[in-house]
Design an enzyme around this catalytic site. Sequence first.
Site, PDB file in Angstrom:
ATOM      1  N   CYS A  71     -25.832 -56.457-115.274  1.00 34.30           N
ATOM      2  CA  CYS A  71     -25.501 -57.724-115.932  1.00 34.30           C
ATOM      3  C   CYS A  71     -26.775 -58.540-116.103  1.00 34.30           C
ATOM      4  O   CYS A  71     -27.653 -58.536-115.255  1.00 34.30           O
ATOM      5  CB  CYS A  71     -24.430 -58.487-115.177  1.00 34.30           C
ATOM      6  SG  CYS A  71     -24.994 -59.533-113.834  1.00 34.30           S
ATOM      7  N   GLU A  72     -26.863 -59.207-117.224  1.00 29.02           N
ATOM      8  CA  GLU A  72     -28.064 -59.975-117.523  1.00 29.02           C
ATOM      9  C   GLU A  72     -28.138 -61.292-116.754  1.00 29.02           C
ATOM     10  O   GLU A  72     -29.169 -61.941-116.747  1.00 29.02           O
ATOM     11  CB  GLU A  72     -28.172 -60.241-119.026  1.00 29.02           C
ATOM     12  CG  GLU A  72     -27.091 -61.104-119.595  1.00 29.02           C
ATOM     13  CD  GLU A  72     -27.164 -61.238-121.113  1.00 29.02           C
ATOM     14  OE1 GLU A  72     -26.686 -62.264-121.622  1.00 29.02           O
ATOM     15  OE2 GLU A  72     -27.680 -60.333-121.785  1.00 29.02           O
ATOM     16  N   HIS A  73     -27.073 -61.671-116.096  1.00 30.21           N
ATOM     17  CA  HIS A  73     -27.074 -62.935-115.354  1.00 30.21           C
ATOM     18  C   HIS A  73     -27.564 -62.791-113.921  1.00 30.21           C
ATOM     19  O   HIS A  73     -28.186 -63.703-113.385  1.00 30.21           O
ATOM     20  CB  HIS A  73     -25.665 -63.545-115.361  1.00 30.21           C
ATOM     21  CG  HIS A  73     -25.175 -63.829-116.737  1.00 30.21           C
ATOM     22  ND1 HIS A  73     -23.910 -63.470-117.156  1.00 30.21           N
ATOM     23  CD2 HIS A  73     -25.779 -64.402-117.795  1.00 30.21           C
ATOM     24  CE1 HIS A  73     -23.768 -63.828-118.414  1.00 30.21           C
ATOM     25  NE2 HIS A  73     -24.868 -64.384-118.835  1.00 30.21           N
ATOM     26  N   HIS A  74     -27.270 -61.650-113.279  1.00 33.20           N
ATOM     27  CA  HIS A  74     -27.633 -61.472-111.864  1.00 33.20           C
ATOM     28  C   HIS A  74     -28.404 -60.179-111.596  1.00 33.20           C
ATOM     29  O   HIS A  74     -28.794 -59.927-110.462  1.00 33.20           O
ATOM     30  CB  HIS A  74     -26.370 -61.483-110.989  1.00 33.20           C
ATOM     31  CG  HIS A  74     -25.571 -62.729-111.151  1.00 33.20           C
ATOM     32  ND1 HIS A  74     -24.458 -62.799-111.961  1.00 33.20           N
ATOM     33  CD2 HIS A  74     -25.743 -63.964-110.627  1.00 33.20           C
ATOM     34  CE1 HIS A  74     -23.972 -64.027-111.924  1.00 33.20           C
ATOM     35  NE2 HIS A  74     -24.717 -64.747-111.122  1.00 33.20           N
ATOM     36  N   GLN A  98     -20.867 -57.286-120.914  1.00 32.96           N
ATOM     37  CA  GLN A  98     -19.995 -56.193-121.350  1.00 32.96           C
ATOM     38  C   GLN A  98     -19.462 -56.407-122.763  1.00 32.96           C
ATOM     39  O   GLN A  98     -19.325 -55.447-123.534  1.00 32.96           O
ATOM     40  CB  GLN A  98     -18.843 -56.036-120.357  1.00 32.96           C
ATOM     41  CG  GLN A  98     -17.931 -54.858-120.658  1.00 32.96           C
ATOM     42  CD  GLN A  98     -16.866 -54.664-119.601  1.00 32.96           C
ATOM     43  OE1 GLN A  98     -17.091 -54.918-118.424  1.00 32.96           O
ATOM     44  NE2 GLN A  98     -15.696 -54.220-120.012  1.00 32.96           N
ATOM     45  N   HIS A 156     -17.689 -55.307-111.997  1.00 34.58           N
ATOM     46  CA  HIS A 156     -18.959 -56.038-111.998  1.00 34.58           C
ATOM     47  C   HIS A 156     -19.324 -56.431-110.574  1.00 34.58           C
ATOM     48  O   HIS A 156     -18.600 -57.197-109.936  1.00 34.58           O
ATOM     49  CB  HIS A 156     -18.841 -57.289-112.875  1.00 34.58           C
ATOM     50  CG  HIS A 156     -18.677 -56.960-114.331  1.00 34.58           C
ATOM     51  ND1 HIS A 156     -19.597 -57.360-115.265  1.00 34.58           N
ATOM     52  CD2 HIS A 156     -17.726 -56.266-115.006  1.00 34.58           C
ATOM     53  CE1 HIS A 156     -19.209 -56.933-116.464  1.00 34.58           C
ATOM     54  NE2 HIS A 156     -18.078 -56.267-116.320  1.00 34.58           N
ATOM     55  N   CYS A 171     -21.541 -58.383-109.632  1.00 35.31           N
ATOM     56  CA  CYS A 171     -21.806 -59.817-109.518  1.00 35.31           C
ATOM     57  C   CYS A 171     -20.532 -60.581-109.160  1.00 35.31           C
ATOM     58  O   CYS A 171     -20.595 -61.667-108.593  1.00 35.31           O
ATOM     59  CB  CYS A 171     -22.430 -60.368-110.797  1.00 35.31           C
ATOM     60  SG  CYS A 171     -21.441 -60.106-112.281  1.00 35.31           S
TER      61      CYS A 171
END
Length: 193
Positions: free
Chosen positions: A83-86, A124, A152, A154
């Site tokens: 994931c690009e956030h975490h 996703q 996920h 995260c």
Amino acid sequence: MKAPLKLMSAEALADHYRKMLVGLGEDPEREGLKGTPLRAAKAMQYLTRGYHESLEELVNGALFASSSDEMVLVKDIELYSLCEHHLLPIIGKCHVAYLPDGKVLGLSKVARIVDMFARRLQIQESMTREIAQAIMDVTGAKGVAVVAEARHMCMMMRGVEKQNSTMVTSVMLGSFREDARTRSEFMDLIRRG
């Protein structure tokens, strides 16, 4: 998604991992961590290799003339992403179908296209759309359907810590979007064990 401007060497990237370990209060020179920065750098390069693959090179001409106009479905393609956030893992599977219009795609190429887009930092929802659009662009199909189901980390390892949640995303293009019967057939087929 745009490719990164410059690919950093594993050694240069390892220096960032070394600094991160120090920032976490660890000693990167202790026995268990001595090679970790370089191993982590090489692992991250591998996990994000989709940035450095092209659709044209991946498909490599594996389109074949066919009179078939019935649904082609590849189910349960494993996917591993971040994931690009975490920067935490996304683990799941993808189902890809298309309605040929004079050409079929080599079977392994469908899985390779999934991998190419999964092996990038992203969400996703975007990945599902990119896979569907790539299959449509490559095959010129009458329609494409993609459903991704993933867990996920995260959401499981941090934050709300929900262990049994799965995210499902779908993209329907062409006939799959326009024809409820075609869409329903696809959904029925992917539900079958």
